[in-house]
Design a protein around this motif. Structure first.
Motif, mmCIF file in Angstrom:
data_model
loop_
_atom_site.group_PDB
_atom_site.id
_atom_site.type_symbol
_atom_site.label_atom_id
_atom_site.label_comp_id
_atom_site.label_asym_id
_atom_site.label_seq_id
_atom_site.Cartn_x
_atom_site.Cartn_y
_atom_site.Cartn_z
ATOM 1 N N VAL A 13 0.599 -1.106 0.127
ATOM 2 C CA VAL A 13 -0.097 -0.017 0.246
ATOM 3 C C VAL A 13 0.645 1.445 0.036
ATOM 4 O O VAL A 13 1.538 1.035 0.547
ATOM 5 C CB VAL A 13 -0.987 0.228 1.585
ATOM 6 C CG1 VAL A 13 -1.430 1.493 0.951
ATOM 7 C CG2 VAL A 13 -1.838 -1.326 1.142
ATOM 8 N N THR A 14 0.836 2.225 -1.124
ATOM 9 C CA THR A 14 1.483 3.458 -0.949
ATOM 10 C C THR A 14 0.396 4.388 -0.058
ATOM 11 O O THR A 14 -1.063 4.480 -0.227
ATOM 12 C CB THR A 14 1.507 4.163 -2.235
ATOM 13 O OG1 THR A 14 0.545 4.551 -2.419
ATOM 14 C CG2 THR A 14 2.621 2.778 -2.918
ATOM 15 N N ALA A 15 0.797 5.154 0.887
ATOM 16 C CA ALA A 15 0.247 6.048 1.260
ATOM 17 C C ALA A 15 0.335 8.094 2.070
ATOM 18 O O ALA A 15 1.566 7.651 1.597
ATOM 19 C CB ALA A 15 -0.553 5.512 2.907
ATOM 20 N N ALA A 93 -2.557 1.345 -4.409
ATOM 21 C CA ALA A 93 -2.233 2.542 -4.349
ATOM 22 C C ALA A 93 -3.092 4.176 -4.855
ATOM 23 O O ALA A 93 -3.641 4.652 -4.614
ATOM 24 C CB ALA A 93 -1.480 3.713 -5.868
ATOM 25 N N THR A 94 -3.243 4.911 -2.242
ATOM 26 C CA THR A 94 -3.530 5.410 -2.334
ATOM 27 C C THR A 94 -2.790 6.937 -1.670
ATOM 28 O O THR A 94 -3.069 8.392 -2.040
ATOM 29 C CB THR A 94 -4.225 5.233 -0.848
ATOM 30 O OG1 THR A 94 -2.736 5.431 -0.043
ATOM 31 C CG2 THR A 94 -4.915 3.740 -0.838
ATOM 32 N N ALA A 95 -1.314 6.463 -2.255
ATOM 33 C CA ALA A 95 -1.084 7.972 -1.955
ATOM 34 C C ALA A 95 -1.161 9.500 -2.979
ATOM 35 O O ALA A 95 -1.484 8.788 -3.718
ATOM 36 C CB ALA A 95 0.439 7.790 -2.651
ATOM 37 N N ALA A 96 -0.671 10.639 -2.366
ATOM 38 C CA ALA A 96 -1.184 11.724 -3.309
ATOM 39 C C ALA A 96 -0.309 12.135 -3.520
ATOM 40 O O ALA A 96 1.060 12.544 -2.776
ATOM 41 C CB ALA A 96 -1.824 12.640 -2.217
ATOM 42 N N VAL A 97 0.631 11.313 -4.848
ATOM 43 C CA VAL A 97 2.064 11.825 -5.208
ATOM 44 C C VAL A 97 2.016 12.778 -5.685
ATOM 45 O O VAL A 97 0.665 12.850 -6.896
ATOM 46 C CB VAL A 97 2.464 10.450 -6.208
ATOM 47 C CG1 VAL A 97 3.583 11.044 -6.718
ATOM 48 C CG2 VAL A 97 1.860 9.393 -5.594
ATOM 49 N N ALA A 98 3.062 13.592 -6.014
ATOM 50 C CA ALA A 98 3.156 14.814 -6.297
ATOM 51 C C ALA A 98 3.716 14.711 -7.862
ATOM 52 O O ALA A 98 3.888 13.942 -8.039
ATOM 53 C CB ALA A 98 4.086 16.320 -6.322
ATOM 54 N N ASP A 128 4.371 8.300 -12.512
ATOM 55 C CA ASP A 128 3.389 7.688 -12.290
ATOM 56 C C ASP A 128 3.491 6.601 -11.634
ATOM 57 O O ASP A 128 3.663 5.573 -12.477
ATOM 58 C CB ASP A 128 2.553 7.868 -13.372
ATOM 59 C CG ASP A 128 0.801 7.188 -12.355
ATOM 60 O OD1 ASP A 128 1.005 6.825 -11.803
ATOM 61 O OD2 ASP A 128 0.433 8.138 -12.801
ATOM 62 N N ILE A 129 3.590 6.529 -10.626
ATOM 63 C CA ILE A 129 3.765 4.953 -9.452
ATOM 64 C C ILE A 129 2.992 3.899 -9.745
ATOM 65 O O ILE A 129 3.075 3.052 -10.176
ATOM 66 C CB ILE A 129 3.977 5.276 -8.283
ATOM 67 C CG1 ILE A 129 5.615 5.966 -7.843
ATOM 68 C CG2 ILE A 129 4.422 3.802 -7.649
ATOM 69 C CD1 ILE A 129 5.162 7.124 -6.397
ATOM 70 N N LEU A 130 1.460 4.350 -9.518
ATOM 71 C CA LEU A 130 0.723 2.884 -10.213
ATOM 72 C C LEU A 130 0.652 2.538 -12.189
ATOM 73 O O LEU A 130 0.755 2.249 -12.329
ATOM 74 C CB LEU A 130 -0.986 3.939 -9.804
ATOM 75 C CG LEU A 130 -2.027 2.365 -10.172
ATOM 76 C CD1 LEU A 130 -2.313 1.427 -9.152
ATOM 77 C CD2 LEU A 130 -3.144 4.053 -10.055
HETATM 78 O O1 C5P Z 1 -3.833 10.546 -12.041
HETATM 79 P P1 C5P Z 1 -4.210 10.800 -10.367
HETATM 80 O O2 C5P Z 1 -2.724 11.175 -9.329
HETATM 81 O O3 C5P Z 1 -5.279 11.326 -10.393
HETATM 82 O O4 C5P Z 1 -3.980 9.227 -10.082
HETATM 83 C C1 C5P Z 1 -4.442 8.787 -8.486
HETATM 84 C C2 C5P Z 1 -4.071 7.673 -8.111
HETATM 85 O O5 C5P Z 1 -3.006 7.294 -9.098
HETATM 86 C C3 C5P Z 1 -3.926 7.125 -7.194
HETATM 87 O O6 C5P Z 1 -4.224 5.958 -6.655
HETATM 88 C C4 C5P Z 1 -2.611 7.468 -6.706
HETATM 89 O O7 C5P Z 1 -1.918 7.050 -5.723
HETATM 90 C C5 C5P Z 1 -1.618 7.323 -8.108
HETATM 91 N N1 C5P Z 1 -0.339 7.559 -8.595
HETATM 92 C C6 C5P Z 1 0.352 7.597 -8.095
HETATM 93 N N2 C5P Z 1 2.169 7.992 -9.063
HETATM 94 C C7 C5P Z 1 1.667 9.169 -9.535
HETATM 95 C C8 C5P Z 1 0.400 9.754 -9.281
HETATM 96 C C9 C5P Z 1 -0.745 9.560 -8.889
HETATM 97 O O8 C5P Z 1 0.803 6.123 -7.975
HETATM 98 N N3 C5P Z 1 2.778 10.319 -9.926
#
Ligand code: C5P
Length: 222
Positions: A13-15, A93-98, A128-130
């Motif tokens: 899980v990412t958070a 993937a729940t993290a709010a990645v910048a 984009d990790i996901l």
């Molecule tokens: O594109 P957006 O940021 O809205 O997508 C949200 C999903 O993508 C979430 O599951 C978030 O954890 C994942 N994400 C990610 N890496 C990023 C941007 C979003 O894993 N750089």
């Protein structure tokens, strides 16, 4: 009797937010509290899974029995996630990645003295990790089940469906409502190939347990 729906499964899980440094003192981040991801890690552990929780900077206690890896930046979060994926069965993937990071990180504090102009910041895109994980071999072969999240301010169903396609994941969870960051409850929309299902407003832990059951049902068919 609560069956251990994810016994023997490995869940990653990412958070939380990421923190993108500008200099040794400053950086760019966001208001993600990490509560939803921590609740999912806890619920997955309760369901018998071995859980790795890759956490950005948050002030939350580690759920009992969960292995936590602390990271700051998106690139660190990607590296920590990729280290776990070869053993994983489920990735949430729940993290709010910048989305962006400063193009350069100064190794010294950027100084105000001198009466010059304020600094101009330029940005570069973060990985984009996901999407990266969902395009990887384990996800494509079906050994790894990927779940994405989307926080949308409008047109949730349409945006969540589009995001599911774009990220290439079997299950995407949409957050309904304007503000979910930091709150203890939430409301969810589950979007998969079959359609859309709503999980009514409840605490993040209750929703996390429902989501884990939905993941187990899809990942481990009865
Ligand atoms: O594109 P957006 O940021 O809205 O997508 C949200 C999903 O993508 C979430 O599951 C978030 O954890 C994942 N994400 C990610 N890496 C990023 C941007 C979003 O894993 N750089």
């Amino acid at each position: 009797f609560q069956p251990k729906l994810l016994a023997g499964r490995r869940v990653v899980v990412t958070a939380g937010p990421t923190f993108e440094a500008l200099d040794p003192i400053r950086g760019i981040t966001n208001h993600s509290s990490g509560k939803m991801g921590f609740a999912i890690a806890r619920a997955a552990r309760e369901a018998g899974a071995e859980v790795a929780l890759i956490a950005g900077p948050v002030s939350l206690a580690t759920p009992r029995g969960v292995r936590r890896v602390d990271v700051k930046s998106a690139r660190q979060m990607l590296a920590a996630t990729e280290a776990e994926i070869p053993q994983a069965d489920v990735f949430v993937a729940t993290a709010a990645v910048a989305d962006w990071r400063p193009a350069t990180e100064s190794d010294q504090k950027i100084k105000k003295e001198g009466g010059g102009q304020p600094p101009v910041l330029t940005f570069t895109e973060n990985p984009d990790i996901l999407a990266t994980v969902a395009q990887g071999a384990r996800a494509r072969s079906g050994e790894l089940f990927c779940v994405g999240f989307a926080a949308e301010s409008h047109d949730l169903v349409r945006n969540a469906r589009a995001k599911r396609e774009r990220k290439g994941v079997p299950l995407l969870v949409g957050n309904i409502g304007p503000v979910t960051f930091g709150q203890d409850d939430n409301q969810m929309l589950l979007v998969d190939a079959q359609g859309v299902q709503e999980l009514p407003r409840a605490s993040k832990l209750v929703l996390a347990r429902q989501l884990v059951a939905e993941i187990a049902r899809r990942r481990v068919p009865a």
